[in-house]
Scaffold this motif. Structure first.
Motif, PDB file in Angstrom:
ATOM      1  N   SER A 161      86.768  46.520  63.856  1.00 14.40           N
ATOM      2  CA  SER A 161      87.525  48.152  64.832  1.00 14.40           C
ATOM      3  C   SER A 161      89.044  48.220  64.666  1.00 14.40           C
ATOM      4  CB  SER A 161      87.082  47.627  66.564  1.00 14.40           C
ATOM      5  OG  SER A 161      86.939  46.807  66.459  1.00 14.40           O
ATOM      6  N   LEU A 162      89.056  46.904  64.704  1.00 13.85           N
ATOM      7  CA  LEU A 162      91.053  47.138  63.810  1.00 13.85           C
ATOM      8  C   LEU A 162      91.193  47.772  63.222  1.00 13.85           C
ATOM      9  CD1 LEU A 162      91.317  43.021  64.324  1.00 13.85           C
ATOM     10  CD2 LEU A 162      92.114  45.214  66.046  1.00 13.85           C
ATOM     11  N   CYS A 163      90.476  48.130  62.200  1.00 19.72           N
ATOM     12  CA  CYS A 163      91.650  49.076  61.038  1.00 19.72           C
ATOM     13  C   CYS A 163      91.076  50.322  61.940  1.00 19.72           C
ATOM     14  CB  CYS A 163      89.685  48.600  59.892  1.00 19.72           C
ATOM     15  SG  CYS A 163      89.849  46.967  59.434  1.00 19.72           S
TER      16      CYS A 163
ATOM     17  N   VAL B  66     107.458  29.062  55.662  1.00 16.16           N
ATOM     18  CA  VAL B  66     106.445  29.424  56.253  1.00 16.16           C
ATOM     19  C   VAL B  66     105.735  29.376  54.849  1.00 16.16           C
ATOM     20  CG1 VAL B  66     105.159  29.915  57.973  1.00 16.16           C
ATOM     21  CG2 VAL B  66     107.557  29.068  58.491  1.00 16.16           C
ATOM     22  N   ALA B  67     104.292  28.868  54.767  1.00 22.03           N
ATOM     23  CA  ALA B  67     103.224  29.675  53.727  1.00 22.03           C
ATOM     24  C   ALA B  67     102.313  30.991  54.356  1.00 22.03           C
ATOM     25  CB  ALA B  67     102.517  28.664  53.063  1.00 22.03           C
ATOM     26  N   PHE B  68     102.463  31.831  53.183  1.00 21.63           N
ATOM     27  CA  PHE B  68     102.289  32.869  53.634  1.00 21.63           C
ATOM     28  C   PHE B  68     100.821  33.507  53.320  1.00 21.63           C
ATOM     29  CE2 PHE B  68     102.333  38.424  53.781  1.00 21.63           C
ATOM     30  CZ  PHE B  68     102.246  38.329  55.002  1.00 21.63           C
ATOM     31  N   GLY B  69     100.205  31.830  52.425  1.00 24.20           N
ATOM     32  CA  GLY B  69      98.563  31.952  52.270  1.00 24.20           C
ATOM     33  C   GLY B  69      97.289  32.061  53.766  1.00 24.20           C
ATOM     34  N   PRO B  70      98.170  31.289  54.651  1.00 24.26           N
ATOM     35  CA  PRO B  70      97.675  30.807  55.927  1.00 24.26           C
ATOM     36  C   PRO B  70      97.403  32.069  56.824  1.00 24.26           C
ATOM     37  CG  PRO B  70      98.636  29.072  55.125  1.00 24.26           C
ATOM     38  CD  PRO B  70      98.735  29.892  53.680  1.00 24.26           C
ATOM     39  N   ALA B  71      97.937  32.285  57.285  1.00 20.12           N
ATOM     40  CA  ALA B  71      98.303  33.927  57.587  1.00 20.12           C
ATOM     41  C   ALA B  71      97.702  34.912  56.920  1.00 20.12           C
ATOM     42  CB  ALA B  71      99.605  33.373  58.145  1.00 20.12           C
ATOM     43  N   LEU B  72      97.525  35.289  56.334  1.00 21.34           N
ATOM     44  CA  LEU B  72      97.027  36.219  55.905  1.00 21.34           C
ATOM     45  C   LEU B  72      95.036  35.696  55.652  1.00 21.34           C
ATOM     46  CD1 LEU B  72      98.280  37.362  51.407  1.00 21.34           C
ATOM     47  CD2 LEU B  72      98.353  38.471  54.113  1.00 21.34           C
ATOM     48  N   ALA B  73      94.860  34.532  55.343  1.00 16.84           N
ATOM     49  CA  ALA B  73      93.899  34.490  54.910  1.00 16.84           C
ATOM     50  C   ALA B  73      92.768  34.952  57.038  1.00 16.84           C
ATOM     51  CB  ALA B  73      93.462  32.732  55.047  1.00 16.84           C
ATOM     52  N   VAL B  74      93.371  33.776  57.644  1.00 20.10           N
ATOM     53  CA  VAL B  74      92.949  34.046  59.551  1.00 20.10           C
ATOM     54  C   VAL B  74      92.915  35.646  60.123  1.00 20.10           C
ATOM     55  CG1 VAL B  74      94.472  33.947  61.687  1.00 20.10           C
ATOM     56  CG2 VAL B  74      94.391  32.213  59.956  1.00 20.10           C
ATOM     57  N   ALA B  75      94.050  36.321  58.963  1.00 20.64           N
ATOM     58  CA  ALA B  75      94.100  37.700  59.811  1.00 20.64           C
ATOM     59  C   ALA B  75      93.118  38.280  58.626  1.00 20.64           C
ATOM     60  CB  ALA B  75      95.345  38.220  58.624  1.00 20.64           C
ATOM     61  N   ALA B  76      92.565  38.007  57.824  1.00 20.81           N
ATOM     62  CA  ALA B  76      91.864  38.506  57.392  1.00 20.81           C
ATOM     63  C   ALA B  76      90.435  38.407  57.503  1.00 20.81           C
ATOM     64  CB  ALA B  76      91.082  38.137  55.431  1.00 20.81           C
TER      65      ALA B  76
ATOM     66  N   VAL C 243      95.481  43.876  58.253  1.00 22.42           N
ATOM     67  CA  VAL C 243      95.659  42.167  57.634  1.00 22.42           C
ATOM     68  C   VAL C 243      97.113  41.728  57.436  1.00 22.42           C
ATOM     69  CG1 VAL C 243      95.599  40.517  55.659  1.00 22.42           C
ATOM     70  CG2 VAL C 243      93.655  42.193  56.687  1.00 22.42           C
ATOM     71  N   ALA C 244      97.352  43.185  56.741  1.00 19.33           N
ATOM     72  CA  ALA C 244      99.505  42.858  56.995  1.00 19.33           C
ATOM     73  C   ALA C 244     100.039  42.574  57.800  1.00 19.33           C
ATOM     74  CB  ALA C 244      99.885  44.050  55.928  1.00 19.33           C
ATOM     75  N   PHE C 245      99.678  43.126  59.141  1.00 16.99           N
ATOM     76  CA  PHE C 245     100.497  43.135  60.329  1.00 16.99           C
ATOM     77  C   PHE C 245      99.800  41.964  61.385  1.00 16.99           C
ATOM     78  CE2 PHE C 245     100.065  43.672  65.199  1.00 16.99           C
ATOM     79  CZ  PHE C 245     102.120  43.924  65.523  1.00 16.99           C
ATOM     80  N   ILE C 246      98.459  41.534  61.476  1.00 16.62           N
ATOM     81  CA  ILE C 246      98.792  40.103  62.475  1.00 16.62           C
ATOM     82  C   ILE C 246      99.220  38.943  61.068  1.00 16.62           C
ATOM     83  CG2 ILE C 246      96.859  38.489  62.414  1.00 16.62           C
ATOM     84  CD1 ILE C 246      94.709  41.274  62.381  1.00 16.62           C
ATOM     85  N   ALA C 247      98.846  39.012  60.144  1.00 18.85           N
ATOM     86  CA  ALA C 247      99.792  37.724  59.037  1.00 18.85           C
ATOM     87  C   ALA C 247     101.419  37.915  59.171  1.00 18.85           C
ATOM     88  CB  ALA C 247      99.363  38.187  57.328  1.00 18.85           C
ATOM     89  N   ALA C 248     101.858  39.460  59.134  1.00 20.62           N
ATOM     90  CA  ALA C 248     103.558  38.992  59.571  1.00 20.62           C
ATOM     91  C   ALA C 248     103.532  38.511  60.797  1.00 20.62           C
ATOM     92  CB  ALA C 248     103.393  40.651  59.051  1.00 20.62           C
ATOM     93  N   ALA C 249     103.119  38.106  62.043  1.00 20.77           N
ATOM     94  CA  ALA C 249     103.406  38.830  63.630  1.00 20.77           C
ATOM     95  C   ALA C 249     102.901  36.899  63.192  1.00 20.77           C
ATOM     96  CB  ALA C 249     102.152  38.669  64.041  1.00 20.77           C
TER      97      ALA C 249
ATOM     98  N   VAL D   8      89.521  37.842  61.195  1.00 18.84           N
ATOM     99  CA  VAL D   8      90.287  38.258  61.897  1.00 18.84           C
ATOM    100  C   VAL D   8      89.473  39.802  61.611  1.00 18.84           C
ATOM    101  CG1 VAL D   8      91.610  39.472  64.066  1.00 18.84           C
ATOM    102  CG2 VAL D   8      91.936  36.923  63.357  1.00 18.84           C
ATOM    103  N   VAL D   9      89.899  40.590  60.630  1.00 16.86           N
ATOM    104  CA  VAL D   9      89.774  42.100  60.758  1.00 16.86           C
ATOM    105  C   VAL D   9      88.319  42.035  59.761  1.00 16.86           C
ATOM    106  CG1 VAL D   9      90.260  44.067  59.276  1.00 16.86           C
ATOM    107  CG2 VAL D   9      91.720  42.285  60.552  1.00 16.86           C
ATOM    108  N   LEU D  10      87.834  40.927  59.537  1.00 19.00           N
ATOM    109  CA  LEU D  10      86.580  40.929  58.933  1.00 19.00           C
ATOM    110  C   LEU D  10      85.531  40.977  60.437  1.00 19.00           C
ATOM    111  CD1 LEU D  10      84.204  40.439  56.425  1.00 19.00           C
ATOM    112  CD2 LEU D  10      84.594  38.291  56.821  1.00 19.00           C
TER     113      LEU D  10
END
Length: 240
Positions: free
Chosen positions: A236-238, A218-228, A191-197, A230-232
């Protein structure tokens, strides 16, 4: 990863027989209606929070485009939840998580604000849902909540020490803690990697378009939401 209670089905698997066409249509229709109201829910929440902080909050008219995107996001989350978990409590929990992340992302996108009124209930709801191991085992969820908050807070302190900037917002700490409470600690690295990217990519695109000398915020919240999200749906990304 064995801690996940559900694995993604193969594309050759049909939709569970108990998910009828009629039920699917009802779910999609409900998701479309709720998704179209997401801008109103996020605006009302942000306005109430800003006013409680003594700040002036002017509610802007909701654009049709925002309602369409909200509806599409909710429909996609509903379809993915049904396809992967059928008609079940985990499916409902998955959809509620996606809806909450969508509201949080919309508020942060507009106001650079992640209010406790959104992040803290989401955190406790994740722990409550995982009492029954519906998304992740409870021990993994507890470690995920603590690790998500402390990990991002420590990173923010390092960023502040190096760059002398404001660092990462406290709301982002709590949002990542809530994501950890839902998905377990194993989900935090991807989640952290995808959000940072995503943040880096969006920042580069914005700066290229505006030709600004200073990088835009750039707001970090939307990136965290999208990353979460995707991982949800791709657990297998875990363990990739």
């Amino acid at each position: 990863m064995t801690s996940w209670t559900l694995s993604m089905p193969s594309l050759s698997q049909p939709m569970p027989s108990f998910v009828s066409i009629e039920l699917f249509a009802i779910v999609v229709g409900t998701a479309c209606t709720v998704g179209a109201l997401v801008p109103d829910m996020s605006a009302a929440t942000a306005t109430a929070v800003l006013r409680s902080l003594g700040e002036t909050a002017q509610r802007e008219p909701t654009r049709v485009r925002d309602r369409v995107w909200g509806a599409l996001a909710c429909i996609g989350a509903s379809a993915a939840a049904l396809a992967t978990r059928g008609v079940s409590l985990p499916a409902l929990a998955t959809w509620l998580l996606c809806l909450s992340l969508l509201i949080a992302a919309d508020i942060d996108r507009r106001h650079h604000l992640l209010p406790d009124a959104v992040t803290l209930p989401l955190l406790w709801l994740g722990l409550l849902v995982n009492l029954g191991n519906h998304v992740a085992p409870l021990p993994d969820a507890v470690i995920g909540a603590v690790g998500g908050y402390l990990g991002l807070r420590i990173l923010s302190l390092v960023v502040v020490a190096i760059t002398q900037s404001d660092g990462i917002g406290h709301g982002d700490f709590k949002l990542l803690a809530a994501i950890g409470a839902w998905l377990g600690w194993q989900a935090l690295p991807p989640v952290a990697f995808i959000a940072a990217a995503l943040v880096v990519l969006v920042g580069l695109v914005r700066n290229a378009r505006s030709n600004a000398a200073a990088p835009s915020r750039v707001a970090f919240g939307p990136a965290l939401a999208v990353a979460a999200t995707v991982v949800l749906f791709v657990p297998s990304l875990c363990h990739a």
